[in-house]
Scaffold this motif. Sequence first.
Motif, PDB file in Angstrom:
ATOM      1  N   LEU A 297       0.854  -1.190   0.000  1.00 14.48           N
ATOM      2  CA  LEU A 297       0.000   0.000   0.000  1.00 14.48           C
ATOM      3  C   LEU A 297       0.887   1.237   0.000  1.00 14.48           C
ATOM      4  O   LEU A 297       1.731   1.403   0.877  1.00 14.48           O
ATOM      5  N   ILE A 298       0.693   2.095  -0.990  1.00 13.43           N
ATOM      6  CA  ILE A 298       1.402   3.373  -1.050  1.00 13.43           C
ATOM      7  C   ILE A 298       0.465   4.435  -0.482  1.00 13.43           C
ATOM      8  O   ILE A 298      -0.683   4.535  -0.906  1.00 13.43           O
ATOM      9  N   ILE A 299       0.965   5.200   0.475  1.00  6.89           N
ATOM     10  CA  ILE A 299       0.074   6.157   1.144  1.00  6.89           C
ATOM     11  C   ILE A 299       0.885   7.366   1.604  1.00  6.89           C
ATOM     12  O   ILE A 299       2.076   7.241   1.893  1.00  6.89           O
ATOM     13  N   ASP A 300       0.253   8.553   1.637  1.00  4.88           N
ATOM     14  CA  ASP A 300       0.917   9.737   2.190  1.00  4.88           C
ATOM     15  C   ASP A 300       0.874   9.655   3.702  1.00  4.88           C
ATOM     16  O   ASP A 300      -0.048   9.071   4.272  1.00  4.88           O
ATOM     17  N   ALA A 301       1.867  10.289   4.351  1.00  6.08           N
ATOM     18  CA  ALA A 301       1.931  10.206   5.810  1.00  6.08           C
ATOM     19  C   ALA A 301       0.977  11.185   6.485  1.00  6.08           C
ATOM     20  O   ALA A 301       0.770  11.108   7.692  1.00  6.08           O
ATOM     21  N   ASP A 302       0.381  12.106   5.730  1.00  3.81           N
ATOM     22  CA  ASP A 302      -0.369  13.191   6.377  1.00  3.81           C
ATOM     23  C   ASP A 302      -1.835  12.865   6.633  1.00  3.81           C
ATOM     24  O   ASP A 302      -2.620  13.741   6.977  1.00  3.81           O
ATOM     25  N   LEU A 303      -2.214  11.589   6.416  1.00  8.55           N
ATOM     26  CA  LEU A 303      -3.575  11.109   6.650  1.00  8.55           C
ATOM     27  C   LEU A 303      -4.607  11.757   5.729  1.00  8.55           C
ATOM     28  O   LEU A 303      -5.800  11.739   6.019  1.00  8.55           O
ATOM     29  N   GLN A 304      -4.136  12.329   4.605  1.00  7.25           N
ATOM     30  CA  GLN A 304      -5.106  12.823   3.623  1.00  7.25           C
ATOM     31  C   GLN A 304      -5.763  11.644   2.907  1.00  7.25           C
ATOM     32  O   GLN A 304      -6.890  11.751   2.435  1.00  7.25           O
ATOM     33  N   ASP A 305      -5.023  10.551   2.818  1.00 10.71           N
ATOM     34  CA  ASP A 305      -5.574   9.323   2.253  1.00 10.71           C
ATOM     35  C   ASP A 305      -5.951   8.431   3.429  1.00 10.71           C
ATOM     36  O   ASP A 305      -5.083   8.005   4.177  1.00 10.71           O
ATOM     37  N   PRO A 306      -7.252   8.150   3.609  1.00 12.41           N
ATOM     38  CA  PRO A 306      -7.660   7.407   4.810  1.00 12.41           C
ATOM     39  C   PRO A 306      -7.200   5.945   4.802  1.00 12.41           C
ATOM     40  O   PRO A 306      -7.558   5.201   3.892  1.00 12.41           O
ATOM     41  N   PRO A 307      -6.415   5.530   5.842  1.00 10.29           N
ATOM     42  CA  PRO A 307      -5.960   4.126   5.894  1.00 10.29           C
ATOM     43  C   PRO A 307      -7.121   3.152   6.011  1.00 10.29           C
ATOM     44  O   PRO A 307      -6.981   1.986   5.660  1.00 10.29           O
ATOM     45  N   LYS A 308      -8.279   3.617   6.483  1.00  9.17           N
ATOM     46  CA  LYS A 308      -9.393   2.680   6.685  1.00  9.17           C
ATOM     47  C   LYS A 308      -9.956   2.115   5.381  1.00  9.17           C
ATOM     48  O   LYS A 308     -10.762   1.194   5.392  1.00  9.17           O
TER      49      LYS A 308
ATOM     50  N   GLY B 124       0.323  20.117  10.268  1.00  6.14           N
ATOM     51  CA  GLY B 124       1.401  20.663   9.433  1.00  6.14           C
ATOM     52  C   GLY B 124       0.883  21.234   8.129  1.00  6.14           C
ATOM     53  O   GLY B 124      -0.321  21.327   7.902  1.00  6.14           O
ATOM     54  N   GLU B 125       1.817  21.606   7.269  1.00  4.88           N
ATOM     55  CA  GLU B 125       1.474  22.235   5.999  1.00  4.88           C
ATOM     56  C   GLU B 125       1.847  21.318   4.856  1.00  4.88           C
ATOM     57  O   GLU B 125       2.620  20.388   5.030  1.00  4.88           O
ATOM     58  N   SER B 126       1.327  21.607   3.665  1.00  9.33           N
ATOM     59  CA  SER B 126       1.710  20.846   2.478  1.00  9.33           C
ATOM     60  C   SER B 126       3.211  20.970   2.252  1.00  9.33           C
ATOM     61  O   SER B 126       3.794  22.024   2.447  1.00  9.33           O
ATOM     62  N   LYS B 127       3.837  19.852   1.883  1.00 12.05           N
ATOM     63  CA  LYS B 127       5.276  19.868   1.614  1.00 12.05           C
ATOM     64  C   LYS B 127       5.529  20.024   0.119  1.00 12.05           C
ATOM     65  O   LYS B 127       6.595  19.728  -0.379  1.00 12.05           O
ATOM     66  N   TYR B 128       4.485  20.475  -0.596  1.00 12.77           N
ATOM     67  CA  TYR B 128       4.593  20.682  -2.032  1.00 12.77           C
ATOM     68  C   TYR B 128       4.410  22.150  -2.382  1.00 12.77           C
ATOM     69  O   TYR B 128       3.348  22.544  -2.825  1.00 12.77           O
ATOM     70  N   PRO B 129       5.443  22.971  -2.188  1.00  5.71           N
ATOM     71  CA  PRO B 129       5.313  24.357  -2.627  1.00  5.71           C
ATOM     72  C   PRO B 129       5.274  24.432  -4.155  1.00  5.71           C
ATOM     73  O   PRO B 129       5.529  23.427  -4.831  1.00  5.71           O
ATOM     74  N   LEU B 130       4.962  25.619  -4.672  1.00  4.83           N
ATOM     75  CA  LEU B 130       4.748  25.768  -6.114  1.00  4.83           C
ATOM     76  C   LEU B 130       5.928  25.249  -6.943  1.00  4.83           C
ATOM     77  O   LEU B 130       5.733  24.564  -7.947  1.00  4.83           O
ATOM     78  N   GLY B 131       7.155  25.550  -6.498  1.00  2.55           N
ATOM     79  CA  GLY B 131       8.337  25.120  -7.255  1.00  2.55           C
ATOM     80  C   GLY B 131       8.373  23.607  -7.423  1.00  2.55           C
ATOM     81  O   GLY B 131       8.601  23.080  -8.519  1.00  2.55           O
ATOM     82  N   LYS B 132       8.100  22.875  -6.323  1.00  6.38           N
ATOM     83  CA  LYS B 132       8.102  21.408  -6.387  1.00  6.38           C
ATOM     84  C   LYS B 132       6.979  20.905  -7.282  1.00  6.38           C
ATOM     85  O   LYS B 132       7.126  19.912  -7.990  1.00  6.38           O
ATOM     86  N   MET B 133       5.820  21.597  -7.227  1.00  8.11           N
ATOM     87  CA  MET B 133       4.686  21.181  -8.055  1.00  8.11           C
ATOM     88  C   MET B 133       5.039  21.312  -9.535  1.00  8.11           C
ATOM     89  O   MET B 133       4.716  20.442 -10.347  1.00  8.11           O
ATOM     90  N   ILE B 134       5.710  22.416  -9.895  1.00  4.83           N
ATOM     91  CA  ILE B 134       6.068  22.632 -11.293  1.00  4.83           C
ATOM     92  C   ILE B 134       7.073  21.575 -11.754  1.00  4.83           C
ATOM     93  O   ILE B 134       6.939  20.995 -12.833  1.00  4.83           O
ATOM     94  N   ARG B 135       8.056  21.278 -10.906  1.00  5.90           N
ATOM     95  CA  ARG B 135       9.043  20.261 -11.277  1.00  5.90           C
ATOM     96  C   ARG B 135       8.376  18.896 -11.451  1.00  5.90           C
ATOM     97  O   ARG B 135       8.688  18.138 -12.362  1.00  5.90           O
ATOM     98  N   PHE B 136       7.438  18.613 -10.553  1.00  2.00           N
ATOM     99  CA  PHE B 136       6.694  17.353 -10.607  1.00  2.00           C
ATOM    100  C   PHE B 136       5.935  17.247 -11.940  1.00  2.00           C
ATOM    101  O   PHE B 136       5.994  16.232 -12.630  1.00  2.00           O
TER     102      PHE B 136
END
Length: 312
Positions: free
Chosen positions: A93-104, A205-217
């Motif tokens: 299972l691939i999941i984000d650590a910030d609980l935005q994706d519900p493990p349930k 916490g806050e998103s760890k994806y600022p605009l610069g990272k989003m553009i590179r992604f």
Amino acid sequence: MTEKPALSVVAPCFNEEGVLPAFLSRVGAVLDRLGGTSEIVVVDDGSRDGTWQAMVKAAAHDPRIVAVQLMRNHGHQLALTAGLSVCRGERVLIIDADLQDPPKLLPDMMVLMDQGADVVYGQRRARRGESLFKRATAAAFYRLIGRMTDVEIPLDAGDFRLVTRRVLDLLLAMPERHRFVRGMVAWIGGRQVALPYDRQPRAAGESKYPLGKMIRFAADAITAFSVVPLMASMTIGWIMAAVGFAFFVYSIVGWLLGLNLPGWTSLMAAIGLLGGMQFLMLGIIGAYLGRLYDQSKGRPLFMIREIVGGPK
Ligand code: UDP
Ligand code: MG
């Protein structure tokens, strides 16, 4: 090492000390309910807060937890890849650590996989607690890449997904450096099943994806999965070659009719012809470079899902 677990949960973490304890306890509870052997692989992607200390502490208390620390910040996709290469489960299972994706949702994903899915991906129905800007750019991104590539990359699906060991091994065998994991998993194919869900706000916490990272992604995703920009250079090359040639003809005709100033004809004819040829040549070089790029990605030519019959 002990026997391979039936299930691995892999989460990349960058400065996530605020959510990590909640994440581990929520995932742990779901795994307890599911039963069977399992592990939780958390990857510290060069965090500058107490993420690593929290991971080490948790690993000391729960033998299921495997903590991986990267040398420095490598970014979400590579941190995830590091975790995937360390995990040993039969299903992952691939999941984000910030609980935005519900493990349930994991039990539902397991059921779909029992029914024969190779990949069960979470598809975001709603995205709560995210800014209008984030939602708009994400929606635009998924639609843009959908139009630019032949690979069927599901709309509005992140990396939250359950994959089989077979799919994971194929993914890890792809040596490309700029990794757009969700696209690569889609490219592998097999039976890919969607599970719609509502994306939650970040637990802390806050998103760890600022605009610069989003553009590179987005740039990594598009260049890895689309030849549209390259084809554009080819098309422009042809158009410019045609325009240049027309200019060449126009100046010669003017000269024959005696309409041109002295010197103008040779100058304009040369500019038109050479300019057009140069653009066309750039397009051709681009086409070869594109093929070289494709080759250098080193993806498998084909992937067999199953073979039935024949000698044992
Ligand atoms: N992440 C990471 N390295 C980075 C950025 C993010 O490992 O350089 C992790 C982060 O800790 C989280 C996941 O990637 O578990 C998704 O990041 P985030 O939630 O900040 O992105 P968003 O949900 O805002 O798109
Ligand atoms: Mg998030």
